[in-house]
Design a protein around this motif. Structure first.
Motif, PDB file in Angstrom:
ATOM      1  N   ASP A   1      21.032  12.475   1.422  1.00 48.47           N
ATOM      2  CA  ASP A   1      22.243  12.564   2.241  1.00 48.47           C
ATOM      3  C   ASP A   1      22.233  13.836   3.084  1.00 48.47           C
ATOM      4  OD1 ASP A   1      23.226  10.213   1.147  1.00 48.47           O
ATOM      5  OD2 ASP A   1      24.318  11.263  -0.454  1.00 48.47           O
ATOM      6  N   ASP A   2      23.031  13.832   4.129  1.00 50.78           N
ATOM      7  CA  ASP A   2      23.181  15.011   4.974  1.00 50.78           C
ATOM      8  C   ASP A   2      23.673  16.198   4.146  1.00 50.78           C
ATOM      9  OD1 ASP A   2      22.576  13.222   6.948  1.00 50.78           O
ATOM     10  OD2 ASP A   2      24.506  13.353   7.986  1.00 50.78           O
ATOM     11  N   ALA A   3      23.126  17.373   4.409  1.00 47.47           N
ATOM     12  CA  ALA A   3      23.587  18.634   3.812  1.00 47.47           C
ATOM     13  C   ALA A   3      23.679  18.566   2.294  1.00 47.47           C
ATOM     14  CB  ALA A   3      24.950  19.024   4.406  1.00 47.47           C
ATOM     15  N   SER A   4      22.689  17.926   1.656  1.00 43.97           N
ATOM     16  CA  SER A   4      22.768  17.705   0.219  1.00 43.97           C
ATOM     17  C   SER A   4      21.900  18.654  -0.600  1.00 43.97           C
ATOM     18  CB  SER A   4      22.380  16.253  -0.098  1.00 43.97           C
ATOM     19  OG  SER A   4      21.108  15.930   0.429  1.00 43.97           O
ATOM     20  N   TYR A   5      21.132  19.530   0.048  1.00 43.14           N
ATOM     21  CA  TYR A   5      20.264  20.462  -0.676  1.00 43.14           C
ATOM     22  C   TYR A   5      20.468  21.885  -0.184  1.00 43.14           C
ATOM     23  CZ  TYR A   5      17.804  16.653  -2.933  1.00 43.14           C
ATOM     24  OH  TYR A   5      17.507  15.558  -3.708  1.00 43.14           O
ATOM     25  N   ASP A   6      20.255  22.839  -1.098  1.00 41.11           N
ATOM     26  CA  ASP A   6      20.357  24.252  -0.745  1.00 41.11           C
ATOM     27  C   ASP A   6      19.097  24.757  -0.050  1.00 41.11           C
ATOM     28  OD1 ASP A   6      22.954  24.866  -2.108  1.00 41.11           O
ATOM     29  OD2 ASP A   6      21.809  24.212  -3.862  1.00 41.11           O
ATOM     30  N   VAL A   7      17.959  24.167  -0.417  1.00 45.34           N
ATOM     31  CA  VAL A   7      16.659  24.580   0.112  1.00 45.34           C
ATOM     32  C   VAL A   7      15.818  23.328   0.320  1.00 45.34           C
ATOM     33  CG1 VAL A   7      14.524  25.861  -0.360  1.00 45.34           C
ATOM     34  CG2 VAL A   7      16.732  26.791  -1.104  1.00 45.34           C
ATOM     35  N   VAL A   8      15.057  23.304   1.404  1.00 40.04           N
ATOM     36  CA  VAL A   8      14.083  22.236   1.614  1.00 40.04           C
ATOM     37  C   VAL A   8      12.711  22.871   1.838  1.00 40.04           C
ATOM     38  CG1 VAL A   8      13.369  20.262   3.011  1.00 40.04           C
ATOM     39  CG2 VAL A   8      15.798  20.686   2.597  1.00 40.04           C
ATOM     40  N   LEU A   9      11.744  22.452   1.040  1.00 35.29           N
ATOM     41  CA  LEU A   9      10.368  22.898   1.191  1.00 35.29           C
ATOM     42  C   LEU A   9       9.565  21.811   1.896  1.00 35.29           C
ATOM     43  CD1 LEU A   9       9.721  24.341  -2.383  1.00 35.29           C
ATOM     44  CD2 LEU A   9      10.729  25.493  -0.404  1.00 35.29           C
ATOM     45  N   VAL A  10       8.821  22.212   2.897  1.00 37.57           N
ATOM     46  CA  VAL A  10       7.936  21.283   3.626  1.00 37.57           C
ATOM     47  C   VAL A  10       6.555  21.942   3.617  1.00 37.57           C
ATOM     48  CG1 VAL A  10       7.658  19.898   5.724  1.00 37.57           C
ATOM     49  CG2 VAL A  10       9.930  20.699   5.061  1.00 37.57           C
ATOM     50  N   LEU A  11       5.948  22.005   2.435  1.00 36.83           N
ATOM     51  CA  LEU A  11       4.741  22.807   2.264  1.00 36.83           C
ATOM     52  C   LEU A  11       3.451  22.024   2.461  1.00 36.83           C
ATOM     53  CD1 LEU A  11       5.779  25.030  -0.788  1.00 36.83           C
ATOM     54  CD2 LEU A  11       6.130  25.416   1.655  1.00 36.83           C
ATOM     55  N   GLY A  12       3.542  20.718   2.714  1.00 37.52           N
ATOM     56  CA  GLY A  12       2.336  19.942   2.918  1.00 37.52           C
ATOM     57  C   GLY A  12       2.322  19.055   4.144  1.00 37.52           C
ATOM     58  N   PRO A  13       3.448  18.463   4.523  1.00 40.71           N
ATOM     59  CA  PRO A  13       3.413  17.435   5.563  1.00 40.71           C
ATOM     60  C   PRO A  13       2.939  17.872   6.942  1.00 40.71           C
ATOM     61  CG  PRO A  13       5.409  17.215   4.252  1.00 40.71           C
ATOM     62  CD  PRO A  13       4.754  18.501   3.828  1.00 40.71           C
ATOM     63  N   LEU A  14       3.276  19.083   7.390  1.00 41.56           N
ATOM     64  CA  LEU A  14       3.056  19.421   8.792  1.00 41.56           C
ATOM     65  C   LEU A  14       1.585  19.387   9.186  1.00 41.56           C
ATOM     66  CD1 LEU A  14       5.621  22.260   9.568  1.00 41.56           C
ATOM     67  CD2 LEU A  14       5.884  19.783   9.748  1.00 41.56           C
ATOM     68  N   TYR A  15       0.692  19.754   8.272  1.00 39.41           N
ATOM     69  CA  TYR A  15      -0.710  19.765   8.685  1.00 39.41           C
ATOM     70  C   TYR A  15      -1.377  18.404   8.562  1.00 39.41           C
ATOM     71  CZ  TYR A  15      -1.156  21.521   3.779  1.00 39.41           C
ATOM     72  OH  TYR A  15      -1.040  21.746   2.428  1.00 39.41           O
ATOM     73  N   HIS A  16      -0.617  17.397   8.126  1.00 37.94           N
ATOM     74  CA  HIS A  16      -1.140  16.030   8.157  1.00 37.94           C
ATOM     75  C   HIS A  16      -0.452  15.171   9.214  1.00 37.94           C
ATOM     76  CE1 HIS A  16      -3.730  16.763   4.873  1.00 37.94           C
ATOM     77  NE2 HIS A  16      -2.778  16.949   3.993  1.00 37.94           N
ATOM     78  N   LEU A  17       0.426  15.767   9.983  1.00 35.75           N
ATOM     79  CA  LEU A  17       1.107  15.057  11.069  1.00 35.75           C
ATOM     80  C   LEU A  17       0.520  15.555  12.388  1.00 35.75           C
ATOM     81  CD1 LEU A  17       4.754  15.190   9.673  1.00 35.75           C
ATOM     82  CD2 LEU A  17       3.187  13.245   9.651  1.00 35.75           C
ATOM     83  N   ILE A  18      -0.331  14.742  12.970  1.00 38.24           N
ATOM     84  CA  ILE A  18      -1.091  15.157  14.147  1.00 38.24           C
ATOM     85  C   ILE A  18      -0.204  15.229  15.392  1.00 38.24           C
ATOM     86  CG2 ILE A  18      -3.071  14.618  15.609  1.00 38.24           C
ATOM     87  CD1 ILE A  18      -3.742  15.413  12.711  1.00 38.24           C
ATOM     88  N   ASP A  19       0.694  14.271  15.538  1.00 40.84           N
ATOM     89  CA  ASP A  19       1.532  14.204  16.733  1.00 40.84           C
ATOM     90  C   ASP A  19       2.680  15.206  16.666  1.00 40.84           C
ATOM     91  OD1 ASP A  19      -0.033  12.167  17.729  1.00 40.84           O
ATOM     92  OD2 ASP A  19       1.257  10.575  16.964  1.00 40.84           O
ATOM     93  N   ASP A  20       2.938  15.868  17.776  1.00 37.79           N
ATOM     94  CA  ASP A  20       4.046  16.823  17.845  1.00 37.79           C
ATOM     95  C   ASP A  20       5.369  16.168  17.454  1.00 37.79           C
ATOM     96  OD1 ASP A  20       2.117  18.522  18.813  1.00 37.79           O
ATOM     97  OD2 ASP A  20       2.899  18.584  20.862  1.00 37.79           O
ATOM     98  N   ALA A  21       5.572  14.942  17.909  1.00 33.40           N
ATOM     99  CA  ALA A  21       6.837  14.253  17.642  1.00 33.40           C
ATOM    100  C   ALA A  21       7.040  14.005  16.158  1.00 33.40           C
ATOM    101  CB  ALA A  21       6.891  12.930  18.403  1.00 33.40           C
TER     102      ALA A  21
END
Length: 272
Positions: free
Chosen positions: A104-124
């Protein structure tokens, strides 16, 4: 539960080629990455028991120490093997996609994105993952997003003594020129960041006060080279402690940012 949209090459790499659960514990440079990630995150984490969403959390290496610290952690990953492994980390788990979070929207105090970005080739796709993190973190909460440094493969393959080979030179040269690896050899399909570009991506998703840190510092490849060529662990040695000290000392100097293997960007969602 969302259906992950994962490239077949990436799914095969993490399901059949490597055991991600061991990566941060079996080598000195992996151990250095773990210690430094813990140090950097603990500077920003609110007191436990805050709610943390670990997006792309793999087999739960970070979720384990976070739950041991008293946090409530929910882990999402697109690889079924990782989900099964993460069930023993003390967190709740979900098979899912960083670009299509079910939270849900605004449901966490912290979000970690420690793996996805380097497997997403497209900027979008990277922008979508970061805006999803923005959506589900509460106002005033923060996101931490990791990227692989553009120059990491250059340092790594120097440590492996590969760069006297023309094929490796061509492969690494392509990464340096395009920021992408096609996954046909060695590592899987991946995108490689420069520090400033990672900070700009986090800011473009709406986060304020964004900053980027080098995780392992300038001497991580030295640890890799010694272990590669001696076959012996250097985790509990003066050399490891020196590399750790170098990573800490390098932080105030942006010209050393490009020497780390991984980059960590942090940003805060503006308070309402």
């Amino acid at each position: 539960m969302s259906t992950p949209e994962l490239a077949p090459e990436i799914a095969a790499f993490y399901s059949d080629t490597i055991t991600e659960a061991d990566r941060l514990t079996t080598s000195a440079d992996g151990h250095l990455e773990l210690i430094r990630t813990q140090e950097l995150l603990r500077r920003y984490l609110p007191p436990a028991p805050a709610r943390i969403l670990d997006v792309g959390g793999g087999p739960g290496v970070h979720a384990r120490w976070l739950t041991e610290d008293g946090y409530s952690v929910h882990l999402i990953d697109p690889v079924p093997r990782h989900i099964e492994q993460a069930k023993g980390a003390g967190c709740t788990v979900e098979l899912g996609d960083a670009r299509h979070l079910t939270a849900d929207d605004a449901s966490y105090d912290v979000v970690l994105v420690l793996g996805p970005l380097y497997h997403l080739i497209d900027d979008a796709d990277r922008h979508r993952a970061l805006t999803e993190a923005y959506r589900v973190v509460r106002p005033g909460g923060f996101v931490a997003a990791a990227g692989i440094n553009r120059y990491a493969s250059l340092f790594e393959h120097t440590a492996f003594a590969h760069l006297n080979n023309e094929h490796f030179q061509a492969s690494i040269g392509k990464i340096l020129a395009t920021a992408q690896h096609d996954g046909k050899r060695g590592f899987t399909q991946a995108y490689f960041h420069r520090g400033e570009a990672l900070r700009e991506e986090v800011s473009a998703a709406g986060f304020a006060d964004s900053a980027v840190f080098g995780i392992e510092g300038p001497t991580w490849a030295l640890l890799k080279a010694v272990e590669q060529h001696t076959g012996e662990s250097v985790v509990i040695t003066d050399l490891f402690e020196s590399a750790l000290a170098a990573a800490r000392m390098a932080e105030p100097y942006p010209e050393l940012l490009a020497a780390s293997s991984h980059l960590l960007a942090v940003g805060r969602r503006p308070a309402a």
